[in-house]
Scaffold this motif. Structure first.
Motif, short mmCIF file in Angstrom:
data_model
loop_
_atom_site.label_atom_id
_atom_site.label_comp_id
_atom_site.label_asym_id
_atom_site.label_seq_id
_atom_site.Cartn_x
_atom_site.Cartn_y
_atom_site.Cartn_z
N LEU A 19 0.87 -1.18 0.00
CA LEU A 19 0.00 0.00 0.00
C LEU A 19 0.91 1.23 0.00
N SER A 20 0.79 2.01 -1.06
CA SER A 20 1.70 3.15 -1.21
C SER A 20 0.90 4.45 -1.34
N GLY A 21 1.36 5.49 -0.68
CA GLY A 21 0.71 6.80 -0.87
C GLY A 21 -0.05 7.31 0.33
N LEU A 22 0.03 6.61 1.45
CA LEU A 22 -0.63 7.12 2.67
C LEU A 22 0.24 8.19 3.32
N PRO A 23 -0.38 9.20 3.91
CA PRO A 23 0.42 10.21 4.60
C PRO A 23 1.16 9.63 5.81
N ALA A 24 2.19 10.32 6.23
CA ALA A 24 2.93 9.93 7.44
C ALA A 24 2.12 10.33 8.67
N GLY A 25 2.34 9.57 9.76
CA GLY A 25 1.75 9.98 11.04
C GLY A 25 0.40 9.36 11.33
N ASP A 55 -4.83 -15.83 10.46
CA ASP A 55 -4.01 -14.80 9.84
C ASP A 55 -3.56 -13.72 10.83
N THR A 56 -2.31 -13.34 10.69
CA THR A 56 -1.81 -12.17 11.40
C THR A 56 -1.02 -11.32 10.40
N ALA A 57 -1.14 -10.02 10.56
CA ALA A 57 -0.49 -9.10 9.62
C ALA A 57 0.93 -8.81 10.11
N HIS A 58 1.90 -9.31 9.36
CA HIS A 58 3.30 -9.03 9.68
C HIS A 58 3.73 -7.82 8.84
N ILE A 59 3.82 -6.67 9.49
CA ILE A 59 4.17 -5.45 8.75
C ILE A 59 5.67 -5.43 8.52
N LEU A 60 6.05 -5.36 7.24
CA LEU A 60 7.49 -5.41 6.89
C LEU A 60 8.08 -4.01 6.75
N SER A 61 7.29 -3.08 6.28
CA SER A 61 7.85 -1.75 6.00
C SER A 61 6.78 -0.68 6.05
N GLY A 66 4.92 2.50 15.53
CA GLY A 66 3.47 2.55 15.61
C GLY A 66 2.78 3.50 14.66
N ASN A 67 3.55 4.20 13.81
CA ASN A 67 2.94 5.16 12.88
C ASN A 67 3.45 4.97 11.46
N THR A 68 2.61 5.33 10.49
CA THR A 68 3.08 5.33 9.10
C THR A 68 4.15 6.41 8.95
N ILE A 69 5.09 6.16 8.03
CA ILE A 69 6.18 7.15 7.86
C ILE A 69 6.19 7.72 6.43
N GLY A 70 5.13 7.47 5.69
CA GLY A 70 5.03 8.06 4.34
C GLY A 70 5.65 7.20 3.26
N SER A 372 1.46 14.46 5.39
CA SER A 372 1.39 14.06 6.80
C SER A 372 -0.07 14.12 7.21
N MET A 373 -0.42 13.37 8.26
CA MET A 373 -1.81 13.38 8.70
C MET A 373 -2.24 14.78 9.12
N GLY A 374 -1.30 15.53 9.69
CA GLY A 374 -1.62 16.90 10.11
C GLY A 374 -2.08 17.73 8.92
N GLU A 375 -1.35 17.60 7.81
CA GLU A 375 -1.69 18.37 6.60
C GLU A 375 -3.03 17.90 6.03
N THR A 376 -3.20 16.56 5.96
CA THR A 376 -4.46 16.02 5.41
C THR A 376 -5.65 16.48 6.24
N LEU A 377 -5.51 16.39 7.56
CA LEU A 377 -6.64 16.74 8.43
C LEU A 377 -6.94 18.23 8.38
N ARG A 378 -5.88 19.03 8.24
CA ARG A 378 -6.09 20.49 8.12
C ARG A 378 -6.90 20.80 6.86
N ASN A 379 -6.52 20.16 5.76
CA ASN A 379 -7.23 20.37 4.50
C ASN A 379 -8.68 19.89 4.61
N PHE A 380 -8.83 18.72 5.25
CA PHE A 380 -10.16 18.13 5.41
C PHE A 380 -11.05 19.06 6.24
N GLN A 381 -10.49 19.54 7.35
CA GLN A 381 -11.30 20.41 8.23
C GLN A 381 -11.67 21.72 7.53
#
Ligand SMILES: Cc1cc2nc3c(=O)[nH]c(=O)nc-3n(C[C@H](O)[C@H](O)[C@H](O)COP(=O)(O)O)c2cc1C
Length: 390
Positions: A19-25, A55-61, A66-70, A372-381
Motif C-alpha cells: 500500500l503506497s501513498g498514505l500520509p505519514a503519522g 491470519d496475522t499481519a506481519h508489517i514489513l515496511s 506505531g505510525n506510518t512514515i510516508g 502528513s496526517m496533520g496536513e491532510t486533516l487540516r485540508n479536510f477540516q
C-alpha cells in the motif's frame, strides 16, 4: 496517489500486500488489523482451510514506532498450510511426482480459461492465484485504509442481506444494527435479524447436506462520508464506477448495486429520487428523505451513507462435482474437488469492506492531499468548514 497490489498463491509460503501513498503519522493498531483478518475467516459454511489458517499481519515496511512514515507499507501474511505444500509447490524444480495436478477444470472457477490463457496442461497454478485466499491480503491493507478513514470520521462495515433463498428483503438496515455485527465474538452469517439469520443457516445446511454450495448478497455501508468524493468530470473518476469495479474485482462477486439501483430500473422517478430538505445533518444543513441513491449522485458522494451491495454466486468447487473433461484424455469426468467453502457471503462482505475503504481512502486523498496526517486533516477540516457554511 494511493496505490495497492497483492502477491502470493493460495498454497504458497505467504501473501504480500503493498500500500503506497498514505500520509505519514497515521497510528497503526496491529490488533485491529488482525481482528479484521479474523473477521474475514469467519462465517457458517467455511471449509477446513480456515481452521488451519489464523491470519496475522506481519508489517514489513512503512510503519515505525506505531505510525506510518510516508513510505510504502508492505504486509506479509504467512500461509500456515504451506508446510503441507512445500513438496508439491516448491519454488525450485522439486520432484514432479509430488506435484498435485488439478486434472479436470471446475465449471465456474478460473481453471479452464486460465489453463488455456497461460498454456498450462492442468489447472494447479491457475487456482493458486485465482483463489480468494488472495482477498486476505486486501483485508490487511483495507484495515489500514479504514484506520485512515476513521481519522476523517468515516467507518466502513458490512452485513448480509441474503443467503440462497433466505433474505432480509428490501428495507434499509440502519447503521446502529450493522455496527454491533462487527463486534460479535462468534460470527454466523452476519445478518442483523436473528430469525432471518437462522433461515440463512438452514440454506447453508441444505447445501452442506447435498454436497452443493450457496451464494447470496452482502451490503457494505460507509458511514460519515462527506459530500464531494469522486467526480462526474471524467468517466474513470466517478465514485460509483470506482466502487463497482472495486467490489466486482472480488472473487465470486457477479453483480454490484449502489443504493436501490436494481429496483430503480422498474420504478417511477418519484418513488426513487431522494427529496431534499434543509434540516441539518453531519456535514451540511441539507437533508434527504431517504437514501435510494446509496450515497452517490453524479459520481460524487452526496453526504448520505454509501451503500454498495455485492451479489455472490455460489462457490464453484462442489463436493458433488459437476461434469467436466479430463485435461489430458479429453474424456468426460467429474470436476476436480479440493477442500472448499460452501458459503462465504459474510467473508466476502468483509473483503468488500476493504475494497470500499481503499476506494474511499484514495478518493479522500485525491481531494484533500497531504503528506502528513496533520496536513491532510487540516485540508479536510477546511473543506468541512466550507460545506458547513455553504
Ligand atoms: C471469501 C471467499 C472465499 C472463497 N472460497 C472459495 C472456495 O473455498 N472454493 C471455491 O471454489 N471458490 C471459492 N471462492 C470463489 C472463487 O475464488 C471464485 O469463484 C473463482 O476464483 C472464480 O472467480 P469468479 O467467480 O470471480 O469468476 C471464494 C470467494 C470468496 C470471496
Amino acid at each position: 496517489m494511493l496505490r495497492y497490489f497483492t502477491t502470493g498463491e493460495s498454497h504458497g509460503e505467504a501473501l504480500v500486500a503493498v500500500l503506497s501513498g498514505l500520509p505519514a503519522g497515521l497510528k497503526i493498531d496491529q490488533s485491529y488489523l488482525d481482528r479484521e483478518l479474523w473477521r474475514r475467516q469467519q462465517g457458517y459454511g467455511r471449509g477446513g482451510r480456515m481452521k488451519i489458517e489464523r491470519d496475522t499481519a506481519h508489517i514489513l515496511s512503512g510503519v515505525r514506532q506505531g505510525n506510518t512514515i510516508g513510505s510504502p507499507i508492505s504486509i506479509l501474511l504467512e500461509n500456515k498450510d504451506w508446510k503441507n505444500w512445500q513438496e508439491s509447490l516448491p519454488v525450485g524444480e522439486g520432484d514432479p511426482a509430488k506435484h498435485k495436478a488439478v486434472k479436470s477444470p471446475r465449471p465456474g472457477h478460473a481453471d479452464l480459461a486460465g489453463a488455456l490463457k497461460y498454456n498450462f496442461p492442468e489447472a494447479r497454478y491457475i487456482l493458486e492465484r485465482a483463489s480468494a485466499r488472495e482477498s486476505a491480503a486486501r483485508v490487511a491493507i483495507g484495515a489500514i485504509a479504514k484506520l485512515f478513514l476513521r481519522e476523517l470520521g468515516i467507518e466502513v462495515l458490512s452485513h448480509v442481506i441474503s443467503v440462497g433463498g433466505a433474505s432480509l428483503g428490501e428495507a434499509e438496515v440502519p447503521w446502529d444494527l450493522i455496527r454491533p455485527l462487527a463486534a460479535r465474538q462468534e460470527i454466523l452469517l452476519s445478518c442483523a435479524d436473528a430469525t432471518v439469520e437462522a433461515q440463512m443457516k438452514e440454506e447453508v445446511d441444505k447445501a452442506l447436506k447435498t454436497g452443493d454450495s450457496v451464494g447470496g448478497v452482502f451490503e457494505v455501508v460507509a458511514h460519515g462520508v462527506p459530500p464531494g468524493l469522486g467526480t462526474y468530470a471524467q468517466w474513470d473518476e466517478r465514485l460509483d464506477a470506482l466502487l463497482a469495479g472495486a467490489v466486482m474485482s472480488l472473487q465470486a462477486v457477479k453483480a454490484v448495486e449502489i443504493g436501490v439501483g436494481v429496483s430503480a430500473a422498474t420504478s417511477m422517478g418519484s418513488a426513487v429520487h431522494d427529496e431534499i430538505g434543509y434540516e441539518g445533518s453531519s456535514h451540511t444543513g441539507f437533508s434527504r428523505r431517504g437514501n435510494h441513491a446509496g450515497g452517490v449522485e453524479g459520481g460524487i458522494s452526496n453526504g448520505e451513507e454509501i451503500r454498495v451491495r455485492g451479489y455472490l454466486k455460489p462457490i464453484s468447487t462442489l463436493r458433488r462435482p459437476l461434469q467436466s473433461v479430463d485435461f489430458a484424455t479429453r474424456e468426460p469426468v467429474k470436476a476436480a474437488y479440493e477442500r472448499s467453502d460452501v458459503c462465504v457471503v459474510p467473508a466476502a462482505g468483509v473483503a468488500a469492506e476493504a475494497m470500499v475503504a481503499l476506494t474511499l481512502a484514495r478518493g479522500a486523498l485525491e481531494k484533500f492531499g497531504g503528506d502528513s496526517m496533520g496536513e491532510t486533516l487540516r485540508n479536510f477540516q477546511g473543506y468541512c468548514e466550507q460545506i458547513k457554511n455553504f
